[in-house]
Design a protein around this motif. Sequence first.
Motif, PDB file in Angstrom:
ATOM      1  N   ASP A 132       0.842  -1.193   0.000  1.00 33.97           N
ATOM      2  CA  ASP A 132       0.000   0.000   0.000  1.00 33.97           C
ATOM      3  C   ASP A 132       0.878   1.245   0.000  1.00 33.97           C
ATOM      4  O   ASP A 132       1.833   1.340   0.784  1.00 33.97           O
ATOM      5  CB  ASP A 132      -0.884  -0.022   1.248  1.00 33.97           C
ATOM      6  N   LEU A 133       0.545   2.209  -0.838  1.00 35.88           N
ATOM      7  CA  LEU A 133       1.281   3.467  -0.898  1.00 35.88           C
ATOM      8  C   LEU A 133       1.375   4.137   0.465  1.00 35.88           C
ATOM      9  O   LEU A 133       2.362   4.823   0.757  1.00 35.88           O
ATOM     10  CB  LEU A 133       0.604   4.414  -1.896  1.00 35.88           C
ATOM     11  N   ARG A 134       0.387   3.934   1.316  1.00 33.03           N
ATOM     12  CA  ARG A 134       0.393   4.579   2.636  1.00 33.03           C
ATOM     13  C   ARG A 134       1.467   4.001   3.565  1.00 33.03           C
ATOM     14  O   ARG A 134       1.676   4.523   4.661  1.00 33.03           O
ATOM     15  CB  ARG A 134      -0.995   4.475   3.266  1.00 33.03           C
ATOM     16  N   ASP A 135       2.153   2.963   3.114  1.00 37.51           N
ATOM     17  CA  ASP A 135       3.293   2.414   3.844  1.00 37.51           C
ATOM     18  C   ASP A 135       4.517   2.437   2.920  1.00 37.51           C
ATOM     19  O   ASP A 135       5.002   1.399   2.468  1.00 37.51           O
ATOM     20  CB  ASP A 135       2.998   0.980   4.293  1.00 37.51           C
ATOM     21  N   PRO A 136       5.023   3.638   2.602  1.00 44.07           N
ATOM     22  CA  PRO A 136       6.126   3.730   1.637  1.00 44.07           C
ATOM     23  C   PRO A 136       7.389   3.024   2.109  1.00 44.07           C
ATOM     24  O   PRO A 136       8.134   2.460   1.306  1.00 44.07           O
ATOM     25  CB  PRO A 136       6.342   5.235   1.480  1.00 44.07           C
ATOM     26  N   ARG A 137       7.636   3.056   3.413  1.00 38.37           N
ATOM     27  CA  ARG A 137       8.830   2.381   3.929  1.00 38.37           C
ATOM     28  C   ARG A 137       8.748   0.877   3.697  1.00 38.37           C
ATOM     29  O   ARG A 137       9.741   0.232   3.350  1.00 38.37           O
ATOM     30  CB  ARG A 137       8.967   2.666   5.428  1.00 38.37           C
ATOM     31  N   GLY A 138       7.545   0.332   3.871  1.00 34.57           N
ATOM     32  CA  GLY A 138       7.354  -1.085   3.616  1.00 34.57           C
ATOM     33  C   GLY A 138       7.606  -1.446   2.163  1.00 34.57           C
ATOM     34  O   GLY A 138       8.165  -2.509   1.864  1.00 34.57           O
ATOM     35  N   VAL A 166      -5.094   9.058  -1.034  1.00 24.23           N
ATOM     36  CA  VAL A 166      -4.437   9.316   0.252  1.00 24.23           C
ATOM     37  C   VAL A 166      -5.054  10.575   0.839  1.00 24.23           C
ATOM     38  O   VAL A 166      -4.934  11.662   0.268  1.00 24.23           O
ATOM     39  CB  VAL A 166      -2.918   9.492   0.085  1.00 24.23           C
ATOM     40  N   ARG A 167      -5.724  10.429   1.963  1.00 24.77           N
ATOM     41  CA  ARG A 167      -6.370  11.587   2.596  1.00 24.77           C
ATOM     42  C   ARG A 167      -5.320  12.501   3.213  1.00 24.77           C
ATOM     43  O   ARG A 167      -4.182  12.102   3.474  1.00 24.77           O
ATOM     44  CB  ARG A 167      -7.354  11.115   3.678  1.00 24.77           C
ATOM     45  N   ASP A 168      -5.715  13.732   3.495  1.00 25.04           N
ATOM     46  CA  ASP A 168      -4.803  14.692   4.112  1.00 25.04           C
ATOM     47  C   ASP A 168      -4.320  14.210   5.473  1.00 25.04           C
ATOM     48  O   ASP A 168      -3.177  14.462   5.860  1.00 25.04           O
ATOM     49  CB  ASP A 168      -5.492  16.053   4.262  1.00 25.04           C
ATOM     50  N   ASP A 169      -5.186  13.508   6.217  1.00 27.65           N
ATOM     51  CA  ASP A 169      -4.793  13.043   7.546  1.00 27.65           C
ATOM     52  C   ASP A 169      -3.895  11.807   7.504  1.00 27.65           C
ATOM     53  O   ASP A 169      -3.477  11.298   8.549  1.00 27.65           O
ATOM     54  CB  ASP A 169      -6.024  12.781   8.428  1.00 27.65           C
ATOM     55  N   GLU A 170      -3.589  11.328   6.303  1.00 29.06           N
ATOM     56  CA  GLU A 170      -2.674  10.188   6.139  1.00 29.06           C
ATOM     57  C   GLU A 170      -1.281  10.628   5.683  1.00 29.06           C
ATOM     58  O   GLU A 170      -0.470   9.808   5.287  1.00 29.06           O
ATOM     59  CB  GLU A 170      -3.278   9.179   5.153  1.00 29.06           C
ATOM     60  N   ASP A 171      -1.017  11.919   5.777  1.00 28.11           N
ATOM     61  CA  ASP A 171       0.300  12.500   5.548  1.00 28.11           C
ATOM     62  C   ASP A 171       0.841  12.247   4.142  1.00 28.11           C
ATOM     63  O   ASP A 171       1.896  11.620   3.965  1.00 28.11           O
ATOM     64  CB  ASP A 171       1.300  11.963   6.578  1.00 28.11           C
ATOM     65  N   PRO A 172       0.136  12.745   3.108  1.00 30.69           N
ATOM     66  CA  PRO A 172       0.650  12.554   1.756  1.00 30.69           C
ATOM     67  C   PRO A 172       2.040  13.144   1.545  1.00 30.69           C
ATOM     68  O   PRO A 172       2.852  12.570   0.815  1.00 30.69           O
ATOM     69  CB  PRO A 172      -0.396  13.248   0.869  1.00 30.69           C
ATOM     70  N   GLN A 173       2.328  14.294   2.210  1.00 31.25           N
ATOM     71  CA  GLN A 173       3.665  14.880   2.062  1.00 31.25           C
ATOM     72  C   GLN A 173       4.729  13.948   2.636  1.00 31.25           C
ATOM     73  O   GLN A 173       5.806  13.770   2.040  1.00 31.25           O
ATOM     74  CB  GLN A 173       3.728  16.236   2.755  1.00 31.25           C
ATOM     75  N   GLY A 174       4.457  13.360   3.778  1.00 40.65           N
ATOM     76  CA  GLY A 174       5.413  12.433   4.363  1.00 40.65           C
ATOM     77  C   GLY A 174       5.632  11.212   3.493  1.00 40.65           C
ATOM     78  O   GLY A 174       6.766  10.702   3.383  1.00 40.65           O
ATOM     79  N   ILE A 175       4.574  10.726   2.858  1.00 43.43           N
ATOM     80  CA  ILE A 175       4.691   9.577   1.950  1.00 43.43           C
ATOM     81  C   ILE A 175       5.585   9.932   0.772  1.00 43.43           C
ATOM     82  O   ILE A 175       6.511   9.182   0.419  1.00 43.43           O
ATOM     83  CB  ILE A 175       3.291   9.148   1.470  1.00 43.43           C
ATOM     84  N   VAL A 176       5.312  11.074   0.149  1.00 39.71           N
ATOM     85  CA  VAL A 176       6.124  11.509  -0.989  1.00 39.71           C
ATOM     86  C   VAL A 176       7.573  11.704  -0.575  1.00 39.71           C
ATOM     87  O   VAL A 176       8.509  11.262  -1.264  1.00 39.71           O
ATOM     88  CB  VAL A 176       5.546  12.801  -1.601  1.00 39.71           C
TER      89      VAL A 176
END
Length: 269
Positions: A132-138, A166-176
């Motif tokens: 899942d994109l919401r786990d970029p480290r994974g 990716v919602r705003d509360d899921e930290d899209p900037q941090g993912i990118v």
Amino acid sequence: MADRRHALDRIDTTVAHPARRYNYLLGGKDNFAADRASAEAIEAAMPTIRLAALENRAFLHRAVRFLAERGIRQFLDIGTGIPSADNTHEVAQRIDPAARIVYVDNDPIVLAHARALLTSTPEGTTAYIDADLRDPRGILDDPEVRATLDFTQPLAVMLVAVLHFVRDDEDPQGIVDTLLDALPSGSYVVASHSTWEYLPAEAIEKLEAANGDGRFRARTGEQLEKLFTRLELIEPGVQSVARWWPEQASQPRPAVEDVAFNAIVGRVR
């Protein structure tokens, strides 16, 4: 075969999934009633949504070709979707059969069809991971990713029609930023993103009503650009997918209002 059976066991046909809804909009058959109902609710608000899906897919093809022609031989395609014509590896390996591609998606039906994504040339390599994109480290730490891609050499990360889930509360900037931190100089990012900035208020109201679970988050071109300020943007910068390298696309070009997708291609300094 066991992975495929496990994937099929995880499919919930009663809940719409973005990959299957997109498949339906592209004219595919790998979708269920819930996916079709969700897509048709969006289409009622935005009658040109099928055109938008096709234009977005065509942009992906042009972007992969652009990068492959400039020497990029590695691609990390996140939010792959269900296989269709001219997947990333097929476009890249036409230019260099030795290109290496890793696909990433979190829909089990994509895993069930992964064989279509793994038909690499003998010289190249393709792989698929269920993530899942919401786990970029994974994603970055996955053994299959590390075995296929060399992060000491330039590569391209494809984020085509996925960041708007990716919602705003899921930290899209941090993912990118996590993804960008892993890329060496000379790498590229390709991203496309739905936008409502060209749509009338009545259409936006209907689209918001169709977004019952709040999973979808449209963003303006300015908001998309803000996510990628660390990149050196390739001309024409943040622009409608309909206006990216239009001379290479089918004619006539559709209006940006009918497409409602912005895109960027950026280079890691």
